[in-house]
Design a protein around this motif. Structure first.
Motif: not given
Length: 237
Positions: A81-84, A166-170
């Protein structure tokens, strides 16, 4: 398989997602709303949010798909979440141990991860509240939003869909525990800086040195290094 659901209004996405899991079978299931009326934070705290200004988001994933410990899973989720948010805003975004996201010294997001058993499946229930467009906060609050901190007005729907993707892929590509710890500590809020802490209702200066794999925060005081669990110490900023 990933599924995404939207509610116009709901008390808590972390609670409501259980109803969807009763009838659906998915490795990744998301529920979100822009009007959450009774949001919950860590350890019984509340998370208040202005309607149609912010995002209340929950992603349910089956625990059987992960070999990480609960603490490590929490750390990795915070990193994603920080990265996003850092990528989106092109700003330095930090993780305030253990579960808050900080942008320009203001809390813009909080994470609450729970474990639940539903329909014979065990799930990590990843809840995240993100202040996106809200403009006003309590004067004594440390809270802010993406708008107050960057001046950018993000479209809530687009913001949410991109976050979910983004979250699902990571989460499909988990790094090693060593890499997770390195990433978490390299983005730790006020790491290696003199800060003021409240311990047993007493204020004292200390320096955050690192978080460890057991979920503890190591802080250096005048008499040496001490470790703390959440709620045993408060960082004042």
């Amino acid at each position: 398989m990933s599924q995404l659901f939207y509610l116009k209004e709901c008390p808590s996405t972390n609670d409501e997602i259980s109803k969807f899991l009763l009838y659906e079978n998915s490795d990744f299931m998301t529920l979100y709303t822009f009007n959450q009326t009774r949001g919950r934070g860590q350890y019984g705290n509340t998370w208040s949010s202005t309607a149609e200004k912010n995002l209340a988001y929950t992603l349910a994933v089956k625990t059987q798909n992960f070999t990480l410990s609960d603490f490590m899973f929490n750390y990795y989720t915070a990193i994603i979440i920080r990265d996003y948010l850092a990528y989106l805003t092109e700003n330095k975004v930090k993780i305030k141990w253990p579960n808050d996201i900080i942008l320009k010294n203001k809390k813009i997001a909080g994470i609450l991860i729970e474990k639940k058993k539903i329909n014979q499946n065990n799930y990590f229930i990843i809840g995240c509240g993100i202040n996106v467009l809200q403009e006003e906060f309590d004067e004594i609050s440390n809270a802010g939003s993406l708008f107050t901190q960057t001046g950018e007005e993000f479209k809530l729907e687009e913001f949410t869909l991109n976050l979910n993707e983004f979250l699902v892929e990571k989460l499909k590509n988990i790094p090693s525990e060593e890499e997770i710890m390195n990433l978490f500590n390299s983005n730790l809020f006020r790491k290696d800086e003199i800060s003021v802490f409240e311990v047993n209702k007493t204020r004292q200066n200390g320096i955050i040195r690192r978080a460890d794999k057991n979920g503890e925060l190591l802080i250096e005081f005048e008499d040496g290094l001490h470790s703390f669990y959440h709620k045993e110490i408060k960082l004042l900023y």
